[in-house]
Design a protein around this motif. Sequence first.
Motif, mmCIF file in Angstrom:
data_model
loop_
_atom_site.group_PDB
_atom_site.id
_atom_site.type_symbol
_atom_site.label_atom_id
_atom_site.label_comp_id
_atom_site.label_asym_id
_atom_site.label_seq_id
_atom_site.Cartn_x
_atom_site.Cartn_y
_atom_site.Cartn_z
ATOM 1 N N ILE A 226 0.495 -0.743 0.161
ATOM 2 C CA ILE A 226 0.311 0.329 -0.066
ATOM 3 C C ILE A 226 1.182 1.331 -0.036
ATOM 4 O O ILE A 226 0.909 2.309 -0.693
ATOM 5 C CB ILE A 226 -0.648 -0.262 1.085
ATOM 6 N N MET A 311 -4.615 -6.188 1.881
ATOM 7 C CA MET A 311 -3.751 -5.051 1.666
ATOM 8 C C MET A 311 -2.458 -5.898 1.743
ATOM 9 O O MET A 311 -0.919 -5.197 1.007
ATOM 10 C CB MET A 311 -3.620 -4.254 2.873
ATOM 11 N N PHE A 321 -8.398 -1.600 -4.213
ATOM 12 C CA PHE A 321 -7.142 -0.205 -3.693
ATOM 13 C C PHE A 321 -7.580 1.429 -3.423
ATOM 14 O O PHE A 321 -7.781 2.224 -3.868
ATOM 15 C CB PHE A 321 -6.447 0.137 -2.406
#
Length: 330
Positions: A226, A311, A321
Amino acid sequence: MKRSRSLLVAATAALALSLAACGTTEEADGEDTTSESSAGPVTVTDARGKEVTLDAPAERIASTEWNTVEYLISLGVQPVGVSDIEGFETWDQSVELEDGATDIGTRGEPSIDTLASLDLDVVLVTDQLAGDAIEQIEKTTPVIVVPGGDAKDPLGQMWKNVDLVAQVTGTEDEAADLKSDFDEKLAETKKAVEGSDAAGKPVAFNDAYDAGGAVSVRPYLEGSQIGGLLKELGFANPWSAIGIEGDPAYGLGQTDVEGLTKLPDDTLYWYIGNDAEADPYTDALKDNKVWTSLPFVEAGNVTRLPDSIWMFGGPASMEAFLDAVQDTVA
């Protein structure tokens, strides 16, 4: 038992049946659209540096970790065995696991007996298994160890993992399509961010949990997948600037509520949660004066992103995302 090479060169009808069973696709006229490498033996080198040879691209596969489960499904191959199916379906809804998969136990300690009973071509694992689990599995089934992550190049490692699984399953063409689609989504999201008020701001992405009344915060630094995506989108990552270090595999750090006082006033505080667990920010910290007095909290710049985006997953999760980022900055 493992399929021998001679089976693959048997009668045309048997070959068609075998390919249909592994979930590959065919054109209406019967023309096979799988990767060319799907017809022969496969040799790969895994995260241990060990060469593993399969008689043919794997069809019956179990996976002990959710990222490799997601890779498989994204590539068009439904796994036969999956660790903690309920957990996977709770935390990763970017892909759909079909009914019929066998639960093989926990991610760290899969059931060796269950794996041995599934007549598998291969088991995909990471190096997070407890004890001598890998050696025990290898007594009955080939094992390929896939790296969990690499904080030096998190997105690059994700794609290396995808390519490894694609080679194992003979789905290299599908992997190329995933990369192309992802690049388009990334470019689209960059454009959305650049045209928003959020462009260039510090984003403190994290998750948190309540440990007996004390909230522990887990920052995602640039070495996380991320964090790598946020960097690609032009956001600043404030965690390392305030002295928080990440682990070498997943780029994750650790802090507490007091540690958040060091973040810049204009921070965009983004986090993930899940309805299966309590939200520490809206529950445990709702009356905490340290938390409620933080400038970005007072300014309303705290955002919980949608649930069930894994994630640590693959391209499907990362695209989900990116969609969430677009919605947040809109």
